[in-house]
Design an enzyme around this catalytic site. Structure first.
Site, PDB file in Angstrom:
ATOM      1  N   ASP A   1      -1.049   7.953  -0.435  1.00 54.97           N
ATOM      2  CA  ASP A   1      -1.108   9.367  -0.065  1.00 54.97           C
ATOM      3  C   ASP A   1      -1.181   9.539   1.442  1.00 54.97           C
ATOM      4  OD1 ASP A   1      -1.410  10.939  -2.678  1.00 54.97           O
ATOM      5  OD2 ASP A   1      -2.920   9.376  -2.916  1.00 54.97           O
TER       6      ASP A   1
ATOM      7  N   ASP B   1      -2.985   6.045   6.916  1.00 58.41           N
ATOM      8  CA  ASP B   1      -2.994   7.288   7.693  1.00 58.41           C
ATOM      9  C   ASP B   1      -4.382   7.854   7.934  1.00 58.41           C
ATOM     10  OD1 ASP B   1      -3.112   7.911   4.819  1.00 58.41           O
ATOM     11  OD2 ASP B   1      -3.081   9.991   5.488  1.00 58.41           O
TER      12      ASP B   1
ATOM     13  N   ASP C   1      -0.975   2.094   2.274  1.00 63.82           N
ATOM     14  CA  ASP C   1      -1.671   3.180   1.607  1.00 63.82           C
ATOM     15  C   ASP C   1      -0.588   4.064   0.986  1.00 63.82           C
ATOM     16  OD1 ASP C   1      -3.769   5.188   1.086  1.00 63.82           O
ATOM     17  OD2 ASP C   1      -2.768   6.291   2.680  1.00 63.82           O
TER      18      ASP C   1
END
Length: 222
Positions: free
Chosen positions: A11, A161, A9
C-alpha cells in the site's frame, strides 16, 4: 554481496491506495468514535512519522487492530478499482529482466494483494507475498523471509513509503529505499535516514543500482 532481492511494501508503494484508505477511514469514523480526516489534516499527517500519527489519533491502542481489520475488509470491496503508480510496472519488468528476485511484505490481506496484482497484470513479477503483519512488526516478517530463503542481509533492499518501513529495514539490518509518492511526505521519510529517497518510480532502478555501486566501492577500498 551485491543486491539480489528487492522486497516491496504494497500500500502506497505499489498500489495507489492512499485516498481510498482515507475514504474508508472516514467512513468508519462513526463506528470507531473519531473525527473524519479533513484535507488540512492530510497535509499535516503526511509529514508525521507513523508512530506520531498513531499517537495523535483519537483511536485507542486497543481498538487499532480492530480498525485495521475493518479497513482491510472495506478495501477488499474497492480493490478492483485500484491501480499501481504510473510507471511502476515498467520498472518491475526491468528489475525482473536484470535478474532480481522480487517479493512483497504487507499488512494488507494476501487476497487483496493477489487480486490487485492479477487485475493489473503484475502477478508474474513477484516470487513471494507475505501478509498479515502487525502495524509495527514488519521487521519480524522480513527476518522470517531471510531465514526461510537463506538470504544474506547484504543482498536485500526493502522499498517502502512510510517511516515504519524505514525503521523495519533498520531493525532487520538491510538496505532501504524510501519512496515519496505514498503515505509519508519526503521530508518525514528523510528524517529517518533511509539509504535512498526517491520521488518518482522511474528513479527506482537507478537507486537499486546505486546500492550495488556502493557495495563495489567498499570492495575496492578493502
Amino acid at each position: 554481496m551485491a543486491v539480489k532481492v528487492i522486497i516491496f511494501d504494497f500500500d502506497g508503494t505499489i498500489a495507489d491506495t492512499y485516498y481510498t484508505f482515507v475514504e474508508i477511514v472516514n467512513e468508519l469514523s462513526t463506528e470507531f468514535g473519531y473525527k473524519p480526516v479533513t484535507p488540512e489534516d492530510l497535509d499535516r499527517l503526511k509529514k508525521l512519522s507513523s508512530r506520531e500519527i498513531v499517537k495523535q489519533s483519537e483511536v485507542s491502542l486497543i481498538k487499532i487492530p480492530f480498525l485495521l481489520k475493518r479497513v482491510k475488509e472495506e478495501l477488499s470491496k474497492k480493490i478492483s478499482f485500484l491501480n499501481p503508480f504510473y510507471g511502476l510496472k515498467s520498472c518491475l519488468l526491468q528489475l525482473q529482466l536484470k535478474g532480481y528476485t522480487l517479493g512483497i511484505v504487507t499488512s494488507n490481506d494476501q487476497e487483496n494483494v493477489q487480486e490487485f496484482l492479477f487485475n493489473n497484470d503484475l502477478d508474474n513479477f513477484f516470487e513471494f507475498i507475505y501478509s498479515g503483519t502487525t502495524l509495527f512488526g514488519k521487521h519480524k516478517v522480513i527476518n522470517q523471509i531471510i531465514k526461510q530463503y537463506n538470504f544474506s542481509r547484504d543482498e536485500i533492499v526493502y522499498v517502502g513509503d512510510e517511516t515504519r518501513d524505514i525503521n523495519a529495514a533498520k531493525k532487520s539490518k538491510i538496505k532501504m529505499i524510501a519512496v515519496g509518492w505514498g503515505f509519508n511526505a519526503p521530508e518525514a521519510l528523510a528524517k529517518c535516514q533511509p539509504d535512498a529517497l526517491i520521488n518518482e518510480p522511474h528513479e527506482l532502478i537507478e537507486a537499486v543500482e546505486k546500492c550495488n555501486d556502493d557495495f563495489l566501492e567498499i570492495l575496492l577500498v578493502d
